[in-house]
Design a protein around this motif. Structure first.
Motif, PDB file in Angstrom:
ATOM      1  N   THR A  59       0.823  -1.216   0.000  1.00 21.71           N
ATOM      2  CA  THR A  59       0.000   0.000   0.000  1.00 21.71           C
ATOM      3  C   THR A  59       0.854   1.261   0.000  1.00 21.71           C
ATOM      4  N   GLN A  60       2.167   1.101   0.240  1.00 20.17           N
ATOM      5  CA  GLN A  60       3.066   2.250   0.277  1.00 20.17           C
ATOM      6  C   GLN A  60       3.697   2.547  -1.079  1.00 20.17           C
ATOM      7  N   ILE A  61       3.318   1.785  -2.099  1.00 23.56           N
ATOM      8  CA  ILE A  61       3.849   2.048  -3.446  1.00 23.56           C
ATOM      9  C   ILE A  61       3.273   3.359  -3.954  1.00 23.56           C
ATOM     10  N   ARG A  62       4.143   4.239  -4.402  1.00 21.98           N
ATOM     11  CA  ARG A  62       3.706   5.522  -4.948  1.00 21.98           C
ATOM     12  C   ARG A  62       3.207   5.332  -6.382  1.00 21.98           C
ATOM     13  N   PRO A  63       2.348   6.234  -6.865  1.00 15.64           N
ATOM     14  CA  PRO A  63       1.838   6.110  -8.243  1.00 15.64           C
ATOM     15  C   PRO A  63       2.982   6.083  -9.249  1.00 15.64           C
ATOM     16  N   TRP A  64       2.919   5.155 -10.204  1.00 17.44           N
ATOM     17  CA  TRP A  64       4.014   4.988 -11.162  1.00 17.44           C
ATOM     18  C   TRP A  64       4.124   6.167 -12.119  1.00 17.44           C
ATOM     19  N   ARG A  65       3.001   6.817 -12.432  1.00 20.46           N
ATOM     20  CA  ARG A  65       3.057   7.995 -13.309  1.00 20.46           C
ATOM     21  C   ARG A  65       3.867   9.104 -12.630  1.00 20.46           C
ATOM     22  N   GLU A  66       3.643   9.274 -11.353  1.00 21.22           N
ATOM     23  CA  GLU A  66       4.421  10.256 -10.585  1.00 21.22           C
ATOM     24  C   GLU A  66       5.883   9.820 -10.484  1.00 21.22           C
ATOM     25  N   PHE A  67       6.104   8.525 -10.308  1.00 19.34           N
ATOM     26  CA  PHE A  67       7.446   7.976 -10.146  1.00 19.34           C
ATOM     27  C   PHE A  67       8.301   8.191 -11.393  1.00 19.34           C
ATOM     28  N   LEU A  68       7.691   8.126 -12.575  1.00 15.87           N
ATOM     29  CA  LEU A  68       8.433   8.199 -13.835  1.00 15.87           C
ATOM     30  C   LEU A  68       8.714   9.627 -14.300  1.00 15.87           C
ATOM     31  N   TYR A  69       8.226  10.618 -13.571  1.00 13.70           N
ATOM     32  CA  TYR A  69       8.441  12.016 -13.966  1.00 13.70           C
ATOM     33  C   TYR A  69       9.868  12.447 -13.588  1.00 13.70           C
ATOM     34  N   LEU A  70      10.640  12.917 -14.556  1.00 14.01           N
ATOM     35  CA  LEU A  70      12.036  13.276 -14.334  1.00 14.01           C
ATOM     36  C   LEU A  70      12.302  14.709 -14.788  1.00 14.01           C
ATOM     37  N   THR A  71      13.189  15.398 -14.078  1.00 13.94           N
ATOM     38  CA  THR A  71      13.628  16.743 -14.459  1.00 13.94           C
ATOM     39  C   THR A  71      15.114  16.886 -14.149  1.00 13.94           C
ATOM     40  N   LYS A  72      15.734  17.882 -14.761  1.00  9.59           N
ATOM     41  CA  LYS A  72      17.145  18.144 -14.531  1.00  9.59           C
ATOM     42  C   LYS A  72      17.323  18.786 -13.155  1.00  9.59           C
ATOM     43  N   PRO A  73      18.273  18.287 -12.348  1.00 13.09           N
ATOM     44  CA  PRO A  73      18.470  18.874 -11.016  1.00 13.09           C
ATOM     45  C   PRO A  73      18.956  20.309 -11.098  1.00 13.09           C
ATOM     46  N   ASP A  74      18.550  21.107 -10.121  1.00 12.23           N
ATOM     47  CA  ASP A  74      18.907  22.525 -10.092  1.00 12.23           C
ATOM     48  C   ASP A  74      19.626  22.846  -8.785  1.00 12.23           C
ATOM     49  N   GLY A  75      20.784  22.232  -8.613  1.00  9.50           N
ATOM     50  CA  GLY A  75      21.566  22.471  -7.400  1.00  9.50           C
ATOM     51  C   GLY A  75      21.010  21.814  -6.156  1.00  9.50           C
ATOM     52  N   ASP A  76      20.059  20.901  -6.305  1.00 10.57           N
ATOM     53  CA  ASP A  76      19.446  20.246  -5.141  1.00 10.57           C
ATOM     54  C   ASP A  76      19.616  18.730  -5.195  1.00 10.57           C
ATOM     55  N   MET A  77      20.754  18.289  -5.749  1.00  9.88           N
ATOM     56  CA  MET A  77      20.980  16.849  -5.913  1.00  9.88           C
ATOM     57  C   MET A  77      20.963  16.113  -4.584  1.00  9.88           C
ATOM     58  N   GLN A  78      21.638  16.667  -3.574  1.00  9.02           N
ATOM     59  CA  GLN A  78      21.728  15.973  -2.288  1.00  9.02           C
ATOM     60  C   GLN A  78      20.351  15.842  -1.628  1.00  9.02           C
ATOM     61  N   TYR A  88      10.311   6.943  -2.194  1.00  9.06           N
ATOM     62  CA  TYR A  88      10.012   5.920  -3.211  1.00  9.06           C
ATOM     63  C   TYR A  88      10.697   4.574  -2.911  1.00  9.06           C
ATOM     64  N   GLN A  89      10.976   4.294  -1.645  1.00  8.77           N
ATOM     65  CA  GLN A  89      11.740   3.090  -1.325  1.00  8.77           C
ATOM     66  C   GLN A  89      11.023   1.804  -1.753  1.00  8.77           C
ATOM     67  N   ILE A  90       9.698   1.753  -1.623  1.00  5.43           N
ATOM     68  CA  ILE A  90       8.977   0.546  -2.025  1.00  5.43           C
ATOM     69  C   ILE A  90       8.980   0.407  -3.551  1.00  5.43           C
ATOM     70  N   ASN A  91       8.863   1.525  -4.269  1.00  2.48           N
ATOM     71  CA  ASN A  91       8.952   1.492  -5.730  1.00  2.48           C
ATOM     72  C   ASN A  91      10.323   0.982  -6.166  1.00  2.48           C
ATOM     73  N   TYR A  92      11.354   1.457  -5.501  1.00  5.44           N
ATOM     74  CA  TYR A  92      12.712   1.004  -5.832  1.00  5.44           C
ATOM     75  C   TYR A  92      12.865  -0.494  -5.543  1.00  5.44           C
ATOM     76  N   ALA A  93      12.251  -0.963  -4.463  1.00  3.69           N
ATOM     77  CA  ALA A  93      12.319  -2.389  -4.135  1.00  3.69           C
ATOM     78  C   ALA A  93      11.629  -3.224  -5.220  1.00  3.69           C
ATOM     79  N   VAL A  94      10.484  -2.738  -5.719  1.00  2.19           N
ATOM     80  CA  VAL A  94       9.772  -3.450  -6.787  1.00  2.19           C
ATOM     81  C   VAL A  94      10.615  -3.473  -8.064  1.00  2.19           C
ATOM     82  N   VAL A  95      11.231  -2.330  -8.395  1.00  5.02           N
ATOM     83  CA  VAL A  95      12.086  -2.260  -9.579  1.00  5.02           C
ATOM     84  C   VAL A  95      13.253  -3.236  -9.459  1.00  5.02           C
ATOM     85  N   MET A  96      13.862  -3.294  -8.274  1.00  5.60           N
ATOM     86  CA  MET A  96      14.989  -4.206  -8.066  1.00  5.60           C
ATOM     87  C   MET A  96      14.536  -5.662  -8.182  1.00  5.60           C
TER      88      MET A  96
END
Length: 201
Positions: A59-78, A88-96
């Motif tokens: 139930t903690q899986i985030r929506p995949w449409r939201e998960f797949l949205y990517l943008t270029k970082p703007d000095g906030d990488m960390q 997105y830890q559960i999404n990452y676990a599913v991907v793995m």
């Protein structure tokens, strides 16, 4: 003429309804639980406790449409890394997990090893529930938990020897993919909003 009550129909007044003899070939007590009729139902029943224990993580899986949205970082990488790896830890676990499955399916040797292990575990789970099953190693009897531990160690060694290289390669690739996604994905709005509220307070 008095009619028998609903709770005495089919039984003599001195006869206990719970002590009626079962039909020929039927043994055991009637506990109201339907036994599994097929192997699929047996497997489902075996995994039911794990589903009840760990199912809430799905139930903690985030929506995949939201998960797949990517943008270029703007000095906030960390900050992106810290927030996204948690959010997105559960999404990452599913991907793995999917990555591992694909890596195994693409390698015939790994697929055979995993099938043999799966069949071995299914047979073991069925046999391990038998209270009359006794296993002795060097004259020392092994209990139910000890048998679990032994088979787990054997499984780990087999996986390490036969599937280890494939799994490590898949894990390394997935780790790079996760880090890249965490950097490229913008901070989720809900997390950003909560941070702003905390700063205001």
């Amino acid at each position: 003429m008095a009619t028998p009550g609903a709770d005495t129909i089919g039984f003599k007044e001195t006869e206990d309804p719970n002590s009626v003899a079962l039909p020929a070939g039927v043994k055991g007590s009637m506990d109201g639980e339907r036994p599994p009729m097929t192997q699929v139902e047996e497997i489902k029943k075996a995994f039911e406790p794990y589903r009840e224990k760990y199912g809430h993580y799905l139930t903690q899986i985030r929506p995949w449409r939201e998960f797949l949205y990517l943008t270029k970082p703007d000095g906030d990488m960390q900050k992106r890394l810290q927030v996204n790896l948690t959010h997105y830890q559960i999404n990452y676990a599913v991907v793995m997990l999917l990555n591992m499955v694909v890596a195994i399916v693409m390698n015939p040797k790994c697929l055979i090893v995993m099938c043999v292990l799966a069949l071995g575990w299914v047979a073991f789970l069925r046999k391990n529930d038998d209270p009359n099953w006794e296993v002795n190693v060097g004259g020392m009897p092994l209990g139910k938990t000890q048998r679990w531990m032994v088979l787990s160690v054997v499984t780990a060694v087999v996986l390490l020897v036969f599937v280890g290289q494939v799994l490590f390669s898949a894990a390394a690739f997935c780790a790079v993919l996760v880090l890249a996604h965490a950097i490229m994905h913008p901070i989720p709005e809900i997390v950003a909003t909560n941070s702003e509220v905390e700063e205001m307070v």
